[in-house]
Design a protein around this motif. Sequence first.
Motif, mmCIF file in Angstrom:
data_model
loop_
_atom_site.group_PDB
_atom_site.id
_atom_site.type_symbol
_atom_site.label_atom_id
_atom_site.label_comp_id
_atom_site.label_asym_id
_atom_site.label_seq_id
_atom_site.Cartn_x
_atom_site.Cartn_y
_atom_site.Cartn_z
ATOM 1 N N THR A 1 46.114 28.838 65.626
ATOM 2 C CA THR A 1 45.634 29.511 66.818
ATOM 3 C C THR A 1 44.185 29.589 67.032
ATOM 4 O OG1 THR A 1 45.784 31.725 67.772
ATOM 5 C CG2 THR A 1 45.419 31.683 65.542
ATOM 6 N N PRO A 2 43.728 29.384 67.985
ATOM 7 C CA PRO A 2 42.158 29.450 68.051
ATOM 8 C C PRO A 2 41.585 31.034 67.736
ATOM 9 C CG PRO A 2 43.049 29.678 70.137
ATOM 10 C CD PRO A 2 44.251 29.523 69.382
ATOM 11 N N ILE A 3 40.456 30.974 66.950
ATOM 12 C CA ILE A 3 39.824 32.242 66.676
ATOM 13 C C ILE A 3 38.461 32.053 67.282
ATOM 14 C CG2 ILE A 3 38.962 31.276 64.359
ATOM 15 C CD1 ILE A 3 38.772 34.070 63.498
ATOM 16 N N GLU A 4 38.260 32.866 68.138
ATOM 17 C CA GLU A 4 36.953 32.952 69.117
ATOM 18 C C GLU A 4 36.094 33.826 69.154
ATOM 19 O OE1 GLU A 4 39.492 30.705 72.954
ATOM 20 O OE2 GLU A 4 39.266 32.702 72.812
ATOM 21 N N LEU A 5 34.746 33.416 69.208
ATOM 22 C CA LEU A 5 33.609 34.374 69.382
ATOM 23 C C LEU A 5 33.134 34.385 70.877
ATOM 24 C CD1 LEU A 5 33.547 33.602 66.171
ATOM 25 C CD2 LEU A 5 30.923 33.714 66.635
ATOM 26 N N ALA B 1 40.410 46.242 67.468
ATOM 27 C CA ALA B 1 41.236 46.527 68.550
ATOM 28 C C ALA B 1 42.110 45.577 68.888
ATOM 29 C CB ALA B 1 40.365 46.880 69.782
ATOM 30 N N SER B 2 42.940 45.499 69.943
ATOM 31 C CA SER B 2 43.608 44.494 70.272
ATOM 32 C C SER B 2 42.973 43.064 70.827
ATOM 33 C CB SER B 2 44.638 44.739 71.314
ATOM 34 O OG SER B 2 44.028 45.304 72.557
ATOM 35 N N ALA B 3 43.166 42.104 71.011
ATOM 36 C CA ALA B 3 42.371 41.092 71.638
ATOM 37 C C ALA B 3 42.060 41.205 72.984
ATOM 38 C CB ALA B 3 43.171 39.779 71.621
ATOM 39 N N ARG B 4 43.169 41.701 73.669
ATOM 40 C CA ARG B 4 42.709 42.170 74.915
ATOM 41 C C ARG B 4 41.567 43.236 75.242
ATOM 42 N NH1 ARG B 4 42.128 40.106 79.543
ATOM 43 N NH2 ARG B 4 44.237 38.881 79.258
ATOM 44 N N ALA B 5 41.523 44.333 74.349
ATOM 45 C CA ALA B 5 40.685 45.342 74.464
ATOM 46 C C ALA B 5 39.390 44.874 73.872
ATOM 47 C CB ALA B 5 41.152 46.712 73.520
ATOM 48 N N ALA B 6 39.173 43.935 72.918
ATOM 49 C CA ALA B 6 38.126 43.275 72.631
ATOM 50 C C ALA B 6 37.504 42.682 73.578
ATOM 51 C CB ALA B 6 38.127 42.428 71.267
ATOM 52 N N ILE B 7 38.134 41.676 74.184
ATOM 53 C CA ILE B 7 37.663 40.901 75.333
ATOM 54 C C ILE B 7 37.207 41.935 76.318
ATOM 55 C CG2 ILE B 7 38.146 39.293 77.269
ATOM 56 C CD1 ILE B 7 37.724 38.095 74.612
ATOM 57 N N GLU C 1 43.365 36.076 75.753
ATOM 58 C CA GLU C 1 43.338 35.560 77.167
ATOM 59 C C GLU C 1 41.915 35.744 77.615
ATOM 60 O OE1 GLU C 1 45.845 33.962 78.446
ATOM 61 O OE2 GLU C 1 47.139 34.321 76.680
ATOM 62 N N PRO C 2 41.569 34.503 78.421
ATOM 63 C CA PRO C 2 40.309 34.856 79.143
ATOM 64 C C PRO C 2 40.222 36.088 80.034
ATOM 65 C CG PRO C 2 41.504 32.853 79.977
ATOM 66 C CD PRO C 2 42.228 33.309 78.653
ATOM 67 N N GLU C 3 38.759 36.296 80.112
ATOM 68 C CA GLU C 3 38.693 37.676 80.839
ATOM 69 C C GLU C 3 37.239 37.464 81.588
ATOM 70 O OE1 GLU C 3 38.654 41.934 82.275
ATOM 71 O OE2 GLU C 3 40.166 40.458 81.165
ATOM 72 N N PRO C 4 37.549 37.448 83.168
ATOM 73 C CA PRO C 4 36.120 37.485 83.912
ATOM 74 C C PRO C 4 34.994 38.123 83.082
ATOM 75 C CG PRO C 4 38.019 37.768 85.407
ATOM 76 C CD PRO C 4 38.490 38.058 83.855
ATOM 77 N N GLY C 5 33.923 37.399 83.371
ATOM 78 C CA GLY C 5 32.793 38.102 82.878
ATOM 79 C C GLY C 5 32.645 37.905 81.427
#
Length: 306
Positions: free
Chosen positions: A267-271, A127-133, A150-154
């Motif tokens: 770019t950062p790749i994040e878990l 999915a998109s990065a936003r949908a994954a977060i 981008e960061p997401e609350p929670g």
Amino acid sequence: MQIRALIYFDELVRARSIRAAADKLNIQPTALARQIDQLEHYFGTPLVERSSRGVRLTSAGELLAARAGKTLRELDHVRQLIDDLEGLKRGHVNIFASGATVANLLAPALADFSLKFPKIRFSVTIASARAAIEAVANAEADIAVTLFSEPEPGTKVRLRAEIVYDVIAAADHPAASHAELTVPQLAAYPLAVPDRSFGARLAFDALFKSAGVTLDPVFVTSSLEMQKELVLRGAAVTLLPALTVLRECRAGQLVAIPIAGNRGIRTPIELCVASDRQLSFAATKLLDAIDRFMREAMPRATGKTV
């Protein structure tokens, strides 16, 4: 209120038909309708409007639907944690990943992990990065692996590493003779790039703009496989992390060429995981495995646990 009623309501929300939802649950439509009636009695308001074309959620129904799914996923997560306490080496891990680049990182890591823990099952959604977060925040996913997110609350980042984009060319392409390439040199070759729905494409646009060069790709595609095939056939070069084409590079089909002057896209790749939810045994072990794989597979990356 019983959990069964929430399960039936959650299925009805997806099916938007009492008969279709009942068939999926393998029960009679009247049994499902009774559970919905009980929910409406419990909340003191209609949740659905029935018609010959199916059902439509009321405002109260929409409110419950937004929370029922997450509540049921949380209860399933608790069941997994109880299994862990009893020492049961089984479980299920839901993973959301952004972009085909991440899929190429996950596939070998999951393959190695599954051989060690054959009773664990996995669901992987690209999915998109936003949908994954958002999936992590909403308890749809245990782990999200993202690029350009981008960061997401929670949610919180458990591991961050830097991934570098190189010029990828066929081994017999003229670009392959260079030890490194400037952006103007790169622009002289036919390019295959992703469309602007991808964060990487926006980074490519910025890279060319900063070098005072117009990005004029011959091929624009949402498919990583299409990009790779065009490059393999010598019709274009592209920009990708070398990890994405590691197999082809080892086979001598493709080469990865750095951008000159240390100007390559990084770019950062994040878990990412939920900040307020304990991971199950299976998800914790998988997170550790992906961590190790990233550190071993990306020698040019700098990673840290956050």
